[in-house]
Enzyme design. Sequence first.
Site, PDB file in Angstrom:
ATOM      1  N   PRO A 141       0.796  -1.257  -0.138  1.00  0.00           N
ATOM      2  CA  PRO A 141       0.088   0.027   0.070  1.00  0.00           C
ATOM      3  C   PRO A 141       0.860   1.570  -0.124  1.00  0.00           C
ATOM      4  CG  PRO A 141      -0.747  -1.434   1.925  1.00  0.00           C
ATOM      5  CD  PRO A 141       0.640  -1.891   1.127  1.00  0.00           C
ATOM      6  N   GLU A 174       0.832  -9.169   8.026  1.00  0.00           N
ATOM      7  CA  GLU A 174       0.955  -7.458   8.077  1.00  0.00           C
ATOM      8  C   GLU A 174       2.070  -7.166   7.108  1.00  0.00           C
ATOM      9  OE1 GLU A 174      -1.302  -6.099  10.175  1.00  0.00           O
ATOM     10  OE2 GLU A 174      -1.937  -8.301  10.261  1.00  0.00           O
ATOM     11  N   ARG A 215      -1.190  -7.137 -21.710  1.00  0.00           N
ATOM     12  CA  ARG A 215      -1.814  -6.605 -22.671  1.00  0.00           C
ATOM     13  C   ARG A 215      -1.077  -5.501 -23.592  1.00  0.00           C
ATOM     14  NH1 ARG A 215      -4.814  -2.470 -22.202  1.00  0.00           N
ATOM     15  NH2 ARG A 215      -6.525  -3.107 -23.508  1.00  0.00           N
ATOM     16  N   ASP A 236      -7.890   1.620 -26.210  1.00  0.00           N
ATOM     17  CA  ASP A 236      -8.590   1.389 -25.014  1.00  0.00           C
ATOM     18  C   ASP A 236      -8.673   2.528 -24.045  1.00  0.00           C
ATOM     19  OD1 ASP A 236      -9.654  -1.155 -25.007  1.00  0.00           O
ATOM     20  OD2 ASP A 236      -7.916  -1.944 -24.684  1.00  0.00           O
TER      21      ASP A 236
END
Length: 259
Positions: free
Chosen positions: A88, A115, A153, A168
């Site tokens: 994160p 954790e 991709r 896209d």
Amino acid sequence: MQILVLTLFPEMFTAFWSHGMLRKAIAQESIAAAALNIRNFAADRHQVTDDRPYGGGSGMVMKPEPLAAAIRAAKERAPDARTILMSPQGRVFNQALARELAALPGMILICGRYEGVDDRLGVDLIADELSIGDYVLTGGEVAAMAVIDAVTRLIPGVLGGEDSAECDSFANGLLEHPHYTRPPVFEGAEVPGVLLTGHHRNIERWRLEASLLRTFVHRPDLLQERELTPQEADILRRWHDSLGRLIAERALPADDRRR
Ligand code: 4HQ
């Protein structure tokens, strides 16, 4: 591109790269992908990979030794790959980062559990950290899959039409226009008529306008991050003029608050 994933749950990746675009990319050798079990790099008899946190508290921390051994083994298999920890606190993954990573010779994606990992794994072992967004996952595996999917991709030759990746959403920084296929009327809802005319210039123009409108309504932040082509500016000016006329002709006078 060579992709190695370090995880306590390598089986999670079996289904992931056995289908669709990833399977095709592997079959045609655009990428090579493998998941290594971090547990196999634990030296003790019980192959322990986690331990209690120094300083106390709930949850467990991934021990540094098995991870370091796993990363070193991965670097031997893929010496030019970038080592990336899913976390994160990493750079928030987006299409620009996907493009950056698609140009690399390889990626070693490290997936923590519990954790997280012991913080002492140094920059020689972890070159980059990526987050897929501001929410808490139970492990880095789903994040690694999102990165692998978005990066693969973009590798030349992986998507059918060469231009499909760059047509896209986000390729031009806008949301995509809506898509329709048969039947021409579904539960009373019609396909926009211009799409049935075969008039390609009008269709392209309609699609750009629909793209701009969707982006303006749903993701106005995306318009702040890019410049406007002359054609896009022209479309916005027409909206502006037409809204200006509507307001001039139809707006009631404002309440006089002094009374
Ligand atoms: N994690 N983007 C792995 C995340 C995450 C994210 C929390 C990373 C749990 C063990 N990873 N630890 N968001 O939520 O990448």
